[in-house]
Structures are given as structure tokens and as C-alpha cells.
Design an enzyme around this catalytic site. Structure first.
Site, PDB file in Angstrom:
ATOM      1  CB  SER A  24     -21.254   2.906   0.781  1.00 19.29           C
ATOM      2  OG  SER A  24     -20.495   1.950   1.450  1.00 19.29           O
ATOM      3  CE1 TYR A  75      -2.989  -3.066   0.308  1.00 19.99           C
ATOM      4  CE2 TYR A  75      -3.365  -2.559   2.622  1.00 19.99           C
ATOM      5  CZ  TYR A  75      -3.593  -3.352   1.523  1.00 19.99           C
ATOM      6  OH  TYR A  75      -4.447  -4.430   1.636  1.00 19.99           O
ATOM      7  N   GLY A  95     -18.302  -3.915  -0.851  1.00 13.93           N
ATOM      8  CA  GLY A  95     -18.186  -3.970  -2.317  1.00 13.93           C
ATOM      9  C   GLY A  95     -17.396  -2.805  -2.878  1.00 13.93           C
TER      10      GLY A  95
END
Length: 342
Positions: free
Chosen positions: A214, A60, A209
Site C-alpha cells: 500500500s 489478538y 503485504g
């Protein structure tokens, strides 16, 4: 500290908050890195709310997310958290490589310890499986890191059922991380039953997802040009129209229940059992607080069934990843130990 309940993850003694915090989006893949001071404030807010299970990886950034976490964990904060990081994905000259050879495992662990400024990693995952190296060989080195006190518990991410079994025979696996949400349920066939049979905890990433559950299709309008979701099949125009119907149904049910669609989607994951810890990521305190609300949402069996009927596999359009993406290693196994010459 908040009142988020604690759960046992796996059978080796690790205890974590029932919901974790995925930190990837603070630094990478979901558009430009977010302001460091805001992200540190969010991490501290999470810990004070009782969400103490923090998830990162060396890829990341690369590396910048671990460094961000090291700054957030200064001043006595480290003792309050369960820290998970990962190794195994490497970018060199713009190409992605998956590594699981012993020398790399050790070098990656040492580098993560240094960046995180910690003596020990609570949960260390192999992020993706190296199909050139027998899993027993990778696990052998991880076992040494446990014996040396550099790592407490071992995890695998996106591993097949047979890889999990072979790995667990060498060194007990505490957790398997996999994508699990209303619209990503392929792990339910083999991987989740295997984990349960072996007493391995399940960590669900992208339980919302990747944000679609959302905010629905309008999320696509808000993604910045560097956001890797722009390339994901499920976010493509030809699939969005169909996937939009899933979101609309989830949204309608959320309205009936007096909650948000993300709370409903997260509660569905929580209701899968006390051996499951979802790790929704966010970069906003208000979204974090909303996610915490999912813990107190109760769903009846018929509501679970209704939700599942909205997002059955034939209704979800598009694969989880693009061809050649991280998910394509999922069902492949490593060579047998007898083939390894080191």
C-alpha cells in the site's frame, strides 16, 4: 447493505462477502490498540458496505479483539455477519505455545464463545498446527463442537498440504487461511492446489503485504515501537532497498490504471478465483473504502503476468517471518494417529 458480491467458501455451504475484514490490527501486533469507539464505527461501516466476513483470533490482544467484536455485534448486528475466530496459539510466561490437544480445543472454543457473546462461531480455525498432536485428534474434538452446534464450519491456518488432507478426512475443512499476496506466493506450489482438489475455500491474509504494497518502504517510518512488523525480515534495512523496487513498479502500474497500489495488489488476489477471499485489515474508514474499490478493478491476463514479474520469488528479499515465528510451522506435519496415547 452495500453491493459487495457474495461467494461460496468451501463446499459445506458457508457463504461470505467476497472480501473480508481482518480485525487483528485494531487491537494487537500493529502498535497500540486503536480507540474502541472508532473501531466499532469501522466494523459497522464495513457491514453496511457489504463486507460481512469478520476475522479475529483469541490471541489478538490476547482476547481484547474478540471482546471488541462482541461489542460491535450487539443490537441485532450478529445476524448480519460471518464470524471467524481461531485457537491454538497461547502465551504463557512470555513464551509461545501451540496447542491442539482436545481439552485445550474445547476450553478455547468455550472461552471464545463467551468473549464474543455468541452461541455459535461460523468459522473456527486452528490458528497454528500443534506438531505434537496428530491432526486427527484435534479434528475429532472440532467435529464434536460442530455436532454440538457450537461451531458451524472448520478451518485451518498455515497448514501443510498433507495436514490439510488428513484433517479433511476426519471432518470437512471449509477454509484454509494462508498468507497470499503478490510478494508471498509459496502456497501456490502445493497448498492451494490441494485446497482446490478437495473443494476447500482459500482465505488470503496480509493480501497487501502487511501494508508494504500500500505504501512502500515509507511505511517503516510510520510504525510504532510495539509494531511487530519492525522485526519482520522484509522490513529490515538490508532488504528494504530491493523490496522498494517491487513497490515502485506496482505503483507505476497503478498510476497507469488510475487506481492505488493497494487496489491493484488486492485486485490481483481477487483475480485468483471465486474460491479466494482476501481479508485486508485496516483501522481507517478511508482505507477500507479504498480496499472495496479493488472489487471493481479488472485485470487482463497480461497485466496479471506483468504484476507477477515485478514480485517473483527471486526479487522478494527476506522471509515472511523471523526465525521461530508463526510461519516456521508451515511445512511440518503432526505425528501419525497411531502414536497418540492422549
Amino acid at each position: 447493505m452495500g453491493t459487495v458480491k457474495r461467494i461460496k467458501l468451501g463446499s459445506q455451504g458457508l457463504e461470505v462477502s467476497a472480501q473480508g475484514l481482518g480485525c487483528m490490527g485494531m487491537s494487537a501486533f500493529y502498535g497500540p490498540p486503536k480507540p474502541e469507539s472508532d473501531m466499532i464505527a469501522l466494523i459497522h461501516h464495513a457491514i453496511n458496505s457489504g463486507v460481512t466476513f469478520l476475522d479475529t483470533s483469541d490471541i489478538y490482544g490476547p482476547f481484547t479483539n474478540e471482546i471488541l467484536l462482541s461489542k460491535a455485534l450487539q443490537g441485532g448486528v450478529r445476524e448480519k455477519v460471518e464470524l471467524a475466530t481461531k485457537f491454538g496459539i497461547k502465551y504463557e510466561d512470555g513464551k509461545r505455545d501451540i496447542r491442539g490437544d482436545p481439552a485445550y480445543v474445547r476450553a478455547a472454543c468455550e472461552a471464545s464463545l463467551k468473549r464474543l457473546q455468541v452461541d455459535c462461531i461460523d468459522l473456527y480455525y486452528q490458528h497454528r498446527i500443534d506438531t505434537r498432536v496428530p491432526i486427527e485428534v484435534t479434528m475429532g474434538e472440532l467435529k464434536k463442537l460442530v455436532q454440538e452446534g457450537k461451531v458451524k464450519y472448520i478451518g485451518l491456518s498455515e497448514a501443510s498440504a498433507s495436514t490439510i488432507r488428513r484433517a479433511h478426512a476426519v471432518q470437512p475443512i471449509t477454509a484454509v487461511q494462508l498468507e497470499w499476496s503478490l510478494w508471498s506466493r509459496d502456497a501456490e506450489k502445493e497448498i492451494i492446489p490441494t485446497c482446490r482438489e478437495l473443494g476447500i475455500g482459500i482465505v488470503a491474509y496480509s493480501p497487501l503485504g502487511r501494508g508494504f504494497l500500500s505504501s512502500g518502504p515509507k511505511i517503516v517510518e510510520t510504525l510504532s515501537s510495539g509494531d511487530f512488523r519492525m522485526a519482520l525480515p522484509r522490513f529490515q534495512l538490508e532488504n528494504l532497498e530491493q523490496n522498494k523496487m517491487i513497490f515502485e513498479r506496482v505503483n507505476e502500474m497503478a498510476t497507469r490504471k488510475g487506481c492505488t497500489p493497494s487496489q491493484l495488489a488486492l485486485a490481483w488476489v481477487h483475480h485468483q478465483g471465486d474460491d479466494v477471499c482476501p481479508i485486508p485489515g485496516t483501522t481507517k474508514i478511508e482505507n477500507f473504502d479504498q480496499n472495496i474499490g479493488a472489487l471493481s478493478l479488472k485485470l487482463l491476463p497480461e497485466e496479471m503476468a506483468e504484476l507477477e514479474s515485478y514480485a517473483s520469488s527471486d526479487l522478494v528479499k527476506g522471509d515472511r517471518y523471523m526465525d521461530g515465528g508463526p510461519g516456521t510451522w508451515k511445512e511440518s506435519d503432526t505425528p501419525p494417529l497411531s502414536s497418540w496415547t492422549g
